[in-house]
Scaffold this active site. Structure first.
Site, PDB file in Angstrom:
ATOM      1  N   ASP A 100      36.325   8.126 -12.783  1.00 21.01           N
ATOM      2  CA  ASP A 100      36.750   7.325 -11.177  1.00 21.01           C
ATOM      3  C   ASP A 100      35.103   6.348 -10.706  1.00 21.01           C
ATOM      4  OD1 ASP A 100      38.606   8.930  -9.990  1.00 21.01           O
ATOM      5  OD2 ASP A 100      37.807  10.803  -9.736  1.00 21.01           O
ATOM      6  N   ASP A 157      46.138   8.742 -10.976  1.00 20.68           N
ATOM      7  CA  ASP A 157      44.525   8.012 -10.099  1.00 20.68           C
ATOM      8  C   ASP A 157      44.273   7.261 -10.592  1.00 20.68           C
ATOM      9  OD1 ASP A 157      45.070  11.150  -9.404  1.00 20.68           O
ATOM     10  OD2 ASP A 157      43.745  11.391  -8.162  1.00 20.68           O
TER      11      ASP A 157
HETATM   12  N1  GLY Z   1      41.285  11.123  -7.319  1.00 19.74           N
HETATM   13  C1  GLY Z   1      41.163  12.450  -6.319  1.00 19.74           C
HETATM   14  C2  GLY Z   1      41.365  12.749  -5.092  1.00 19.74           C
HETATM   15  O1  GLY Z   1      42.298  11.299  -5.064  1.00 19.74           O
HETATM   16  O2  GLY Z   1      41.166  13.142  -3.842  1.00 19.74           O
END
Ligand code: GLY
Length: 384
Positions: A100, A157
């Site tokens: 992330d 994601d």
């Molecule tokens: N990337 C994790 C979420 O969207 O909660």
């Protein structure tokens, strides 16, 4: 190119949103300065305690840069810089970071470098790109999370973190970052996006040879269901991969996901947490709606003018429905959207505030107001 500003039917609503956002975000800054952690969710009108390595932490400074673009007020720029410095602790502790890092640095440090050519911001963004590239498994995917047993886990994601790698190739001239991003996007097309446009959240590969092992439901209802936030990450992520690479399969994939998403929400234009969850209780996710709206607005500009209106109108319906149903503009809580859901089976995480839902609403308002800077492509994307 489809003109969002000309097409928007109600400039008075947009003006009202900008005023409400300014009042609310100003209050949010005041509240953020009362605590020593980064805003994420709220409890009893305060930003709830949060760790510095938490994956959403880039959305606060990114919201500040969006507000600075909207108002020109130095307060927001200063708060963005304060948050950027706070995040250095997370970057130093790089072994604990996940995939992330795109969310965590591109959309504020990358944006600051674009706007101010600040060398420290450039270095932070490039370090984040090195960290993301180092998570690549040569069997064709980027590892999502840390922890023993998760060496082969990839999640949808990650499509939103790929712009960090495209940025790094643009800035350094080294194609490896872009190549990694495209290999991962190709794997996502093959193993995550189903033929009807719905998506898996998680796919587990054998980390030694890349064989498909499993696809658990993740933050959605179950295996084979359709976590709406995952669909929205994929929708916007594939549009962004198309904008960065020009590969038309990415655009076609984004359209397929968009058609599925629009078909699933067209009853009231507010996504449920999972499009295949039981009918009752009705669990919403405002984040999915606002992310999808941003993706649809970009999609409307990426396709021919004749096609653009369909995506544009869907985005506007989502934004307006969610705002009417779930936005809290009162200065009794620093967060805006109240029906965000962390994961279907996380009961206390249903219908809470989550500040990245707010971030994407601000991004959408700026797009509709004509701001040409795409935060997910700060290397070059000043569109007029
Ligand atoms: N990337 C994790 C979420 O969207 O909660």
């Amino acid at each position: 190119m489809f003109d969002l500003v000309k097409a928007f039917p109600d400039p008075a609503w947009l003006e009202e949103m900008r005023k409400k956002l300014d009042a609310k975000m100003r209050f949010g800054v005041e509240k953020a300065r009362e605590v020593s952690w980064m805003p994420y969710t709220t409890e009893k009108g305060q930003w709830k305690k949060n760790s510095i390595g938490w994956w959403t932490n880039g959305f606060w400074p990114a919201s500040m840069w969006q507000m600075f673009r909207m108002t020109g007020d130095e307060l927001y720029r200063e708060e963005a810089l304060r948050a950027e410095r706070m995040l250095d602790e997370a970057l130093e502790n790089f072994k604990d970071l996940s995939h992330d890092v795109g969310f965590m640095w591109l959309i504020h440090s990358g944006v600051r470098y674009r706007l101010e050519k600040n060398q420290d911001s450039y270095d932070r963004t490039l370090k984040a790109a090195y960290i993301l590239a180092s998570r690549f498994n040569p069997n064709g995917f980027i590892r999502a999370w840390n922890g023993e047993g998760r060496e082969g886990w990839a999640i949808v994601d990650c499509m939103m973190n790929l712009p960090l790698l495209y940025w790094a190739s643009e800035m350094t001239g080294d194609p490896r970052f872009r190549q990694i991003a495209m290999i991962h996007a190709d794997t996502t097309m093959k193993h995550f996006v189903r033929s009807d446009g719905s998506c898996n959240h998680i796919v587990i590969f054998d980390p030694e040879n890349g064989a498909f092992l499993d696809n658990p439901g993740g933050q959605g209802f179950a295996t084979g269901s359709s976590w709406s936030r995952g669909q929205s990450w994929a929708l916007y992520g594939f549009v962004l991969s198309f904008l960065h690479t020009g590969k038309t399969e990415y655009l076609d994939t984004a359209k397929r996901i968009a058609h599925y998403f629009i078909a699933q929400i067209s009853d009231d234009w507010m996504p449920r947490c999972d499009f295949r969850q039981p009918q009752q209780p009705v669990i919403r996710d405002n984040v999915a709606g606002n992310v999808a709206a941003c993706g649809l607005l970009e999609l409307s500009r990426a396709v021919s003018e004749l096609e653009g209106r369909f995506y544009f109108e869907s985005a506007v319906k989502i934004l307006r429905s969610q705002e009417k149903d779930a936005a809290n503009w009162a200065l009794d809580d620093p967060a805006i959207f109240t029906k965000c859901t962390s994961a279907y089976h996380d009961l206390p995480g249903r219908h809470i505030t989550m500040n990245y839902g707010d971030y994407f609403f601000i991004e959408a308002v700026n797009k509709l107001s004509g701001d040409p800077l795409l935060f997910w492509d700060p290397a070059r994307c000043e569109r007029t």
